[in-house]
Write a protein that holds these residues in place. Structure first.
Motif, PDB file in Angstrom:
ATOM      1  N   PRO A  70      24.897  22.329 -14.150  1.00 55.55           N
ATOM      2  CA  PRO A  70      25.601  21.043 -14.107  1.00 55.55           C
ATOM      3  C   PRO A  70      24.651  19.885 -13.797  1.00 55.55           C
ATOM      4  O   PRO A  70      23.782  19.989 -12.933  1.00 55.55           O
ATOM      5  CB  PRO A  70      26.625  21.245 -12.988  1.00 55.55           C
ATOM      6  CG  PRO A  70      26.882  22.720 -12.982  1.00 55.55           C
ATOM      7  CD  PRO A  70      25.554  23.356 -13.294  1.00 55.55           C
ATOM      8  N   THR A  71      24.841  18.787 -14.527  1.00 59.00           N
ATOM      9  CA  THR A  71      23.918  17.656 -14.429  1.00 59.00           C
ATOM     10  C   THR A  71      24.702  16.359 -14.345  1.00 59.00           C
ATOM     11  O   THR A  71      25.681  16.168 -15.070  1.00 59.00           O
ATOM     12  CB  THR A  71      22.994  17.612 -15.668  1.00 59.00           C
ATOM     13  OG1 THR A  71      22.409  18.900 -15.857  1.00 59.00           O
ATOM     14  CG2 THR A  71      21.904  16.588 -15.485  1.00 59.00           C
ATOM     15  N   PRO A  72      24.287  15.441 -13.473  1.00 65.34           N
ATOM     16  CA  PRO A  72      25.014  14.170 -13.343  1.00 65.34           C
ATOM     17  C   PRO A  72      24.726  13.220 -14.506  1.00 65.34           C
ATOM     18  O   PRO A  72      23.674  13.278 -15.146  1.00 65.34           O
ATOM     19  CB  PRO A  72      24.500  13.605 -12.024  1.00 65.34           C
ATOM     20  CG  PRO A  72      23.136  14.188 -11.872  1.00 65.34           C
ATOM     21  CD  PRO A  72      23.210  15.564 -12.480  1.00 65.34           C
ATOM     22  N   LEU A  73      25.674  12.330 -14.739  1.00 65.79           N
ATOM     23  CA  LEU A  73      25.531  11.245 -15.704  1.00 65.79           C
ATOM     24  C   LEU A  73      25.877   9.949 -14.986  1.00 65.79           C
ATOM     25  O   LEU A  73      26.861   9.890 -14.234  1.00 65.79           O
ATOM     26  CB  LEU A  73      26.456  11.454 -16.892  1.00 65.79           C
ATOM     27  CG  LEU A  73      26.466  10.342 -17.959  1.00 65.79           C
ATOM     28  CD1 LEU A  73      26.538  10.934 -19.362  1.00 65.79           C
ATOM     29  CD2 LEU A  73      27.642   9.389 -17.760  1.00 65.79           C
ATOM     30  N   TYR A  74      25.080   8.900 -15.198  1.00 61.24           N
ATOM     31  CA  TYR A  74      25.297   7.616 -14.557  1.00 61.24           C
ATOM     32  C   TYR A  74      25.305   6.515 -15.607  1.00 61.24           C
ATOM     33  O   TYR A  74      24.533   6.536 -16.568  1.00 61.24           O
ATOM     34  CB  TYR A  74      24.185   7.302 -13.549  1.00 61.24           C
ATOM     35  CG  TYR A  74      23.980   8.344 -12.477  1.00 61.24           C
ATOM     36  CD1 TYR A  74      24.774   8.370 -11.336  1.00 61.24           C
ATOM     37  CD2 TYR A  74      22.984   9.304 -12.616  1.00 61.24           C
ATOM     38  CE1 TYR A  74      24.583   9.324 -10.355  1.00 61.24           C
ATOM     39  CE2 TYR A  74      22.783  10.269 -11.641  1.00 61.24           C
ATOM     40  CZ  TYR A  74      23.594  10.276 -10.509  1.00 61.24           C
ATOM     41  OH  TYR A  74      23.405  11.229  -9.544  1.00 61.24           O
ATOM     42  N   GLU A  75      26.184   5.558 -15.413  1.00 63.97           N
ATOM     43  CA  GLU A  75      26.157   4.352 -16.249  1.00 63.97           C
ATOM     44  C   GLU A  75      26.549   3.157 -15.391  1.00 63.97           C
ATOM     45  O   GLU A  75      27.561   3.181 -14.689  1.00 63.97           O
ATOM     46  CB  GLU A  75      27.097   4.456 -17.440  1.00 63.97           C
ATOM     47  CG  GLU A  75      27.009   3.238 -18.349  1.00 63.97           C
ATOM     48  CD  GLU A  75      27.853   3.334 -19.607  1.00 63.97           C
ATOM     49  OE1 GLU A  75      27.711   2.464 -20.477  1.00 63.97           O
ATOM     50  OE2 GLU A  75      28.673   4.278 -19.694  1.00 63.97           O
ATOM     51  N   THR A  76      25.710   2.107 -15.454  1.00 58.92           N
ATOM     52  CA  THR A  76      25.943   0.874 -14.717  1.00 58.92           C
ATOM     53  C   THR A  76      25.923  -0.283 -15.698  1.00 58.92           C
ATOM     54  O   THR A  76      25.025  -0.363 -16.549  1.00 58.92           O
ATOM     55  CB  THR A  76      24.862   0.644 -13.652  1.00 58.92           C
ATOM     56  OG1 THR A  76      24.821   1.778 -12.774  1.00 58.92           O
ATOM     57  CG2 THR A  76      25.140  -0.612 -12.835  1.00 58.92           C
ATOM     58  N   ALA A  77      26.915  -1.176 -15.600  1.00 59.94           N
ATOM     59  CA  ALA A  77      26.964  -2.326 -16.497  1.00 59.94           C
ATOM     60  C   ALA A  77      27.397  -3.562 -15.728  1.00 59.94           C
ATOM     61  O   ALA A  77      28.177  -3.477 -14.769  1.00 59.94           O
ATOM     62  CB  ALA A  77      27.916  -2.071 -17.657  1.00 59.94           C
ATOM     63  N   VAL A  78      26.876  -4.712 -16.149  1.00 60.51           N
ATOM     64  CA  VAL A  78      27.224  -5.998 -15.556  1.00 60.51           C
ATOM     65  C   VAL A  78      27.458  -6.997 -16.679  1.00 60.51           C
ATOM     66  O   VAL A  78      26.710  -7.026 -17.667  1.00 60.51           O
ATOM     67  CB  VAL A  78      26.105  -6.517 -14.628  1.00 60.51           C
ATOM     68  CG1 VAL A  78      26.426  -7.923 -14.138  1.00 60.51           C
ATOM     69  CG2 VAL A  78      25.907  -5.590 -13.445  1.00 60.51           C
ATOM     70  N   ARG A  79      28.500  -7.796 -16.536  1.00 63.87           N
ATOM     71  CA  ARG A  79      28.742  -8.922 -17.446  1.00 63.87           C
ATOM     72  C   ARG A  79      29.007 -10.166 -16.629  1.00 63.87           C
ATOM     73  O   ARG A  79      29.743 -10.125 -15.637  1.00 63.87           O
ATOM     74  CB  ARG A  79      29.942  -8.653 -18.351  1.00 63.87           C
ATOM     75  CG  ARG A  79      30.253  -9.802 -19.331  1.00 63.87           C
ATOM     76  CD  ARG A  79      31.553  -9.560 -20.079  1.00 63.87           C
ATOM     77  NE  ARG A  79      31.771 -10.531 -21.141  1.00 63.87           N
ATOM     78  CZ  ARG A  79      32.393 -11.710 -20.994  1.00 63.87           C
ATOM     79  NH1 ARG A  79      32.867 -12.059 -19.783  1.00 63.87           N
ATOM     80  NH2 ARG A  79      32.557 -12.523 -22.013  1.00 63.87           N
ATOM     81  N   TYR A  80      28.393 -11.272 -17.023  1.00 58.97           N
ATOM     82  CA  TYR A  80      28.660 -12.546 -16.367  1.00 58.97           C
ATOM     83  C   TYR A  80      28.776 -13.623 -17.437  1.00 58.97           C
ATOM     84  O   TYR A  80      27.935 -13.721 -18.337  1.00 58.97           O
ATOM     85  CB  TYR A  80      27.555 -12.920 -15.384  1.00 58.97           C
ATOM     86  CG  TYR A  80      27.846 -14.217 -14.655  1.00 58.97           C
ATOM     87  CD1 TYR A  80      28.875 -14.277 -13.720  1.00 58.97           C
ATOM     88  CD2 TYR A  80      27.123 -15.363 -14.923  1.00 58.97           C
ATOM     89  CE1 TYR A  80      29.163 -15.459 -13.054  1.00 58.97           C
ATOM     90  CE2 TYR A  80      27.390 -16.555 -14.253  1.00 58.97           C
ATOM     91  CZ  TYR A  80      28.424 -16.592 -13.325  1.00 58.97           C
ATOM     92  OH  TYR A  80      28.705 -17.758 -12.671  1.00 58.97           O
ATOM     93  N   ALA A  81      29.859 -14.405 -17.363  1.00 62.60           N
ATOM     94  CA  ALA A  81      30.092 -15.486 -18.313  1.00 62.60           C
ATOM     95  C   ALA A  81      30.488 -16.743 -17.551  1.00 62.60           C
ATOM     96  O   ALA A  81      31.194 -16.667 -16.540  1.00 62.60           O
ATOM     97  CB  ALA A  81      31.177 -15.094 -19.307  1.00 62.60           C
ATOM     98  N   ARG A  82      30.061 -17.885 -18.061  1.00 61.24           N
ATOM     99  CA  ARG A  82      30.322 -19.145 -17.359  1.00 61.24           C
ATOM    100  C   ARG A  82      30.497 -20.263 -18.382  1.00 61.24           C
ATOM    101  O   ARG A  82      29.744 -20.348 -19.372  1.00 61.24           O
ATOM    102  CB  ARG A  82      29.160 -19.472 -16.415  1.00 61.24           C
ATOM    103  CG  ARG A  82      29.336 -20.738 -15.606  1.00 61.24           C
ATOM    104  CD  ARG A  82      30.295 -20.530 -14.447  1.00 61.24           C
ATOM    105  NE  ARG A  82      30.503 -21.769 -13.709  1.00 61.24           N
ATOM    106  CZ  ARG A  82      29.770 -22.154 -12.680  1.00 61.24           C
ATOM    107  NH1 ARG A  82      28.752 -21.388 -12.277  1.00 61.24           N
ATOM    108  NH2 ARG A  82      30.032 -23.279 -12.043  1.00 61.24           N
TER     109      ARG A  82
END
Length: 931
Positions: free
Chosen positions: A262-274
């Motif tokens: 078993p192996t981990p999976l990671y996902e990180t996302a950021v959105r910024y709008a102005r």
């Protein structure tokens, strides 16, 4: 360590950019409810009329607006499935309850892709599927891109955990150049590969607003090889979706997997709008995903009958060609004469799991600037970049290691026009091909001549000592392989690292492509100038810029002029279309006619017409029928490829590229050569004929090539369909039927060219065909010599149950009708006859809690590709998710599983085994709380 730094950076970015400007503002808050059952409505849009200030209701139906305007103000409220309405606010201080009137579902949905103008989804002239924000959020899939697999008529082929290839209406493949994929109308193809790299450089889940997908031919409007279908992913405008969003996924795969722990999976996302002032806005997106990929380890023998005549089969077959083992292919085999018998023997090769790096990485970023010019015009610029490491398959399995794609897009659009220009550039980084890597690992240890000599001597020594034939073959291989590079050792790793940086597949394995293209297009709606008809016209231009690398691409002028070896060359196309729409009989009958002309370098112009009729019996019942033809022109790789790999030369099919080698004019079909060699060996081994006599007896089995330089592929397509709404708007029905006829289908065929002599003139050519060392194998891009046809149908249903439950189902049928006999280039249909999806969901099963569960099944089917042929067994999987929202902190928690019951399956021969993926996602989404 790199991913930890990235996550820290993203968190710091979150803190740095998130500021709330609340001065001189008051709060307007309330709830949106269904007027029929008083159920709270999420995802309803609430906007202050005449401003960009707005919000979208959370899963509890609540909204909040910070407003600085003087009272009274007017709110505009809209939601999918409800009539739009206004609400007047004259005082503040207490929450308001607003009741929405239901409207028949999907009747108010608007789509653009079907006709390149906004129109009702119910009245589109061709079949179209749409995933909106609500459907994406409620989907049981891990991402919006994965959710495409549940759409009606869509077949998804999984190359890796981060690389899925969508297709519709048959003739699927691992590189689907017949399906056009766009982001905001921009083609996101990888120029050198000739197809999109899934969503490696596309939108994040935080920035996607909707996806429109058209199954079937669309080249009359889009050109660009859109003969199997198109998808257009629309991203969120910062004027409409302002604020900060953060996404964190943690998952695990390889549960109960014999190939990996078993192996981990990671996902990180950021959105910024102005939005700054009234005219300027910007948005930025960043996403990083890492995990451990699915593993391909199919060790089925593709050459099981190589030594039947001497009784060596199964595990005793010394000429085995194992699917996910590289270095034992046809060009790595010889026929040895041992004790008067003919034995087919292959080099040992290496398993994929020993050559590939299954660590998956995908980092992507985009930034956009927008400026409103007035009178509805808007100017924008977008920069996208994606860097990906994962497994991919073309003719062979490819390790994409640091593939980078960049895009620059500038667009000016108004209410009735747009002008767009963009550049796409590609760099394959440290990518490499697994097959030549396996071959050259063996060759680096020992040359073919030396290895086969050692093998022969060891075999004879073993038989002299009394060993049986099978044992002697095993002993011979062990002796010949003694001392070769062993996986897991430092020597193996050092040699592998050396080979993957050599850009010559006869000596190394590097995949180097630095290609790009510039593209310009425009569109204008002339309808306001012509009262009796709607008229639309557009144009496009594209120029590929190819940097020769000496292995994937060479400048064809260098064949006769060596000074052009590294000279950049081009491949251009241009075209235009016009479309007219007219309604009759009090707008009950809509007629849409379009015509497109395309000119591609090296080919004469081609004309693509389309005629479609939509008849509206009532607003709830619409029938449609359309006919069109289309052309698919050779991609860059199909036209210009130049690859040397282990005795097989791959050549693009354009005359300027391959005429120098004279292959089409003087070659045998490779499959006939294999049958000829097998028959000769059988007569020698079983019937006692001499080699010369056996060759002369069986030479009639050799078939001279009748293939020619590549031409555009042509399709005629007929489609009919119906969209209807029944039971007071609760049941939506979408049905379609299609029939396609293809001519000059583009594909690959293997041909064998004698090193000397002319076929049909010199008898010596048949002897060269038997001795592979005296002929050269070419894999050529060309056209099928016959007619190909297929048909299919699909049915989609959606029913809204009481208390916000909904159930949907779709079933698709596809059938290959006709392929001309005697054609060595048999187009690979590669499509299951039946695909079925059923889902049940509720966005508000409890307060702030929703769920969705879906079941997908497809029938077994035959798969054909240059890597491997075989039967793909039927499979079914269950996906599920449950989510919980905390509106006060704008956060949603989602627990989900793709392939909930962890059933192991694969979707194409030579592909990875897919198991369960289990994930937990946290989404902070202040994207809709505009300041």
């Amino acid at each position: 360590m790199q991913s930890k730094h990235l996550q820290i950076f993203l968190l710091l970015l979150l803190v740095a950019v998130y500021k709330t400007a609340a001065q001189d503002a008051y709060l307007v808050s309330g709830r949106i409810l269904d007027s029929v059952n008083s159920q709270l409505r999420n995802n309803a849009t609430v906007q202050v009329k005449g401003t960009t200030i707005g919000a979208i209701t959370d899963d509890a139906g609540n909204f909040q607006l910070k407003v600085a305007q003087k009272l009274p103000i007017e709110l505009l409220i809209s939601a999918i499935g409800y009539q739009s309405q206004t609400f007047l606010i004259t005082a503040v201080g207490k929450e308001v309850n607003i009741l929405l009137q239901p409207q028949a579902m999907v009747m108010d949905q608007v789509v653009v892709s079907a006709s390149r103008v906004s129109e009702s989804m119910m009245k589109t002239p061709v079949s179209i599927e749409k995933l909106d924000i609500r459907a994406i959020r409620q989907s049981a899939a891990p991402s919006f891109y994965d959710a495409l697999e549940n759409l009606k008529g869509v077949q998804m082929t999984t190359l890796s955990l981060g690389y899925k290839v969508p297709n519709t209406r048959g003739f699927s493949g691992t590189t689907n150049s017949r399906f056009l994929q766009m982001v905001d109308g921009v083609d996101n193809i990888s120029p050198g590969i000739g197809a999109p790299v899934a969503n490696a450089v596309g939108p994040t889940d935080l920035d996607i607003e909707s996806v429109e997908l058209i199954p079937g031919a669309a080249s009359a409007l889009y050109g660009l090889n859109a003969v199997n279908g198109i998808s257009n992913m629309k991203t969120k405008s910062p004027f409409k979706y302002e604020g900060l969003s953060v996404y964190q996924k943690i998952g695990v795969n390889h549960i109960d997997d014999d190939l990996h722990s078993p192996t981990p999976l990671y996902e990180t996302a950021v959105r910024y709008a102005r939005v700054i002032g009234k005219r300027f806005a910007f948005k930025i997106n960043a996403d990083y995903m890492r995990g451990y990929d699915w593993i391909a380890n199919n060790m089925r023998d593709q050459n099981p009958n190589a030594n039947v005549s001497v009784g060596l089969t199964g595990a005793n077959n010394p000429g085995a060609d194992l699917i996910n083992n590289y270095g034992d292919e046809s060009s790595d085999r010889r026929t040895l004469t041992l004790d008067g018998k003919k034995y087919v023997v292959s080099r040992t090769g290496y398993a994929e799991k020993d050559l590939a790096d299954y660590n998956l990485h995908n980092l992507k970023f985009d930034a956009s600037l927008y400026y409103k010019l007035g009178k509805g015009a808007e100017l924008s610029y977008t920069y996208r970049i994606g860097n990906v490491t994962n497994l991919y398959q073309r003719g062979n399995r490819i390790e994409l290691d640091g593939l980078q794609i960049q895009q620059h897009v500038a667009e000016l659009k108004g209410s009735n026009y747009f002008l767009k220009a963009y550049y796409t550039g590609e760099n394959t980084g440290n990518s490499y091909n697994l097959r030549p890597l396996g071959e050259n690992m063996d060759l680096a240890f020992k040359s073919n001549n030396q290895w086969y000599s050692d093998y022969s001597n060891a075999f004879l020594a073993a038989t002299d000592n009394g060993s049986g034939v099978a044992d002697a073959q095993a002993a011979a291989r062990a002796a010949a392989d003694n001392g070769r590079y062993q996986p897991g050792t430092q020597a193996f790793d050092d040699k592998k690292n050396e080979l993957i940086h050599i850009n010559n597949w006869d000596k190394g394995a590097a995949l180097i492509m630095k290609t790009g293209f510039v593209h310009g297009e425009g569109q204008y709606d002339f309808s306001k100038y012509v009262s009796w008809i709607k008229l639309l016209a557009g144009f496009n231009y594209r120029d590929y810029i190819i940097h020769p690398d000496g292995n994937s691409y060479v400048n064809p002028e260098s064949y006769t002029d060596s000074t052009k070896l590294n000279t950049i060359f081009h491949y251009y196309s241009y075209g235009g279309f016009a479309q007219a729409t007219k309604t009759f009989f009090e707008e009950k009958l809509k007629v849409v006619a379009s015509v497109r002309a395309d000119k591609v370098q090296y080919f004469d112009p081609r004309i693509n017409p389309r005629i479609a009729l939509v008849y509206t019996v009532s607003q709830k019942h619409n029938f449609r029928i359309s006919f069109q033809n289309g052309y698919r022109f050779p991609t860059l790789f199909e036209g210009f490829s130049y690859v040397d790999n282990g005795g097989v030369k791959r050549l693009g099919g354009l005359e300027v590229m391959s005429k120098y080698f004279g292959v089409f004019e003087n070659s045998y079909v490779r499959t006939s050569q294999d049958a000829f060699i097998a028959a000769v060996n059988n007569d020698i081994n079983k019937n006692g004929l001499t080699q010369t006599a056996a060759i002369e007896k069986n030479q009639h089995l050799l078939i001279k090539s009748n293939y020619n330089y590549i031409k555009p592929e042509h399709i005629n397509s007929l489609e009919a369909g119906y969209k209807g709404i029944l039971f007071g708007g609760r049941l939506f029905i979408d049905a379609d039927y299609y029939f396609n006829v293809y001519k000059d289908f583009i594909g690959q065929v293997e041909l064998t060219k004698p090193d000397k002599g002319t076929i049909g003139v010199d008898d010596s050519t048949v002897f060269y065909a038997y001795d592979k060392t005296k002929s050269t194998v070419y894999r050529m891009w060309t056209n099928s010599t016959g007619i190909v046809s297929n048909q299919g149908a699909s049915l989609g249903l959606r029913y809204n149950l009481p208390r916000q439950y909904s159930v949907s189902a779709n079933v698709s049928y596809a059938q290959l009708l006709h392929i001309s006999a005697g054609d060595a280039l048999i187009p690979a249909f590669n499509t299951p006859q039946w695909i079925t999806n059923i889902s049940l969901g509720n966005a508000q099963i409890f307060k702030n809690t929703g769920f969705n569960i879906s079941w997908r099944w497809q029938s077994g089917f035959d798969w054909q590709s240059p890597l491997a042929n075989g039967f793909i067994p039927a499979y079914d999987v269950v996906d599920a998710q449950i989510n919980y929202a905390v509106p006060k902190i704008y956060t949603t928690f989602k627990l989900g599983a793709s392939n909930l019951f962890n059933k192991k399956y694969y979707q194409y021969e030579g592909g990875p085994v897919i198991g369960g993926l289990y994930y937990f996602t946290v989404i902070f989404d202040d994207n809709f709380q505009r300041k």
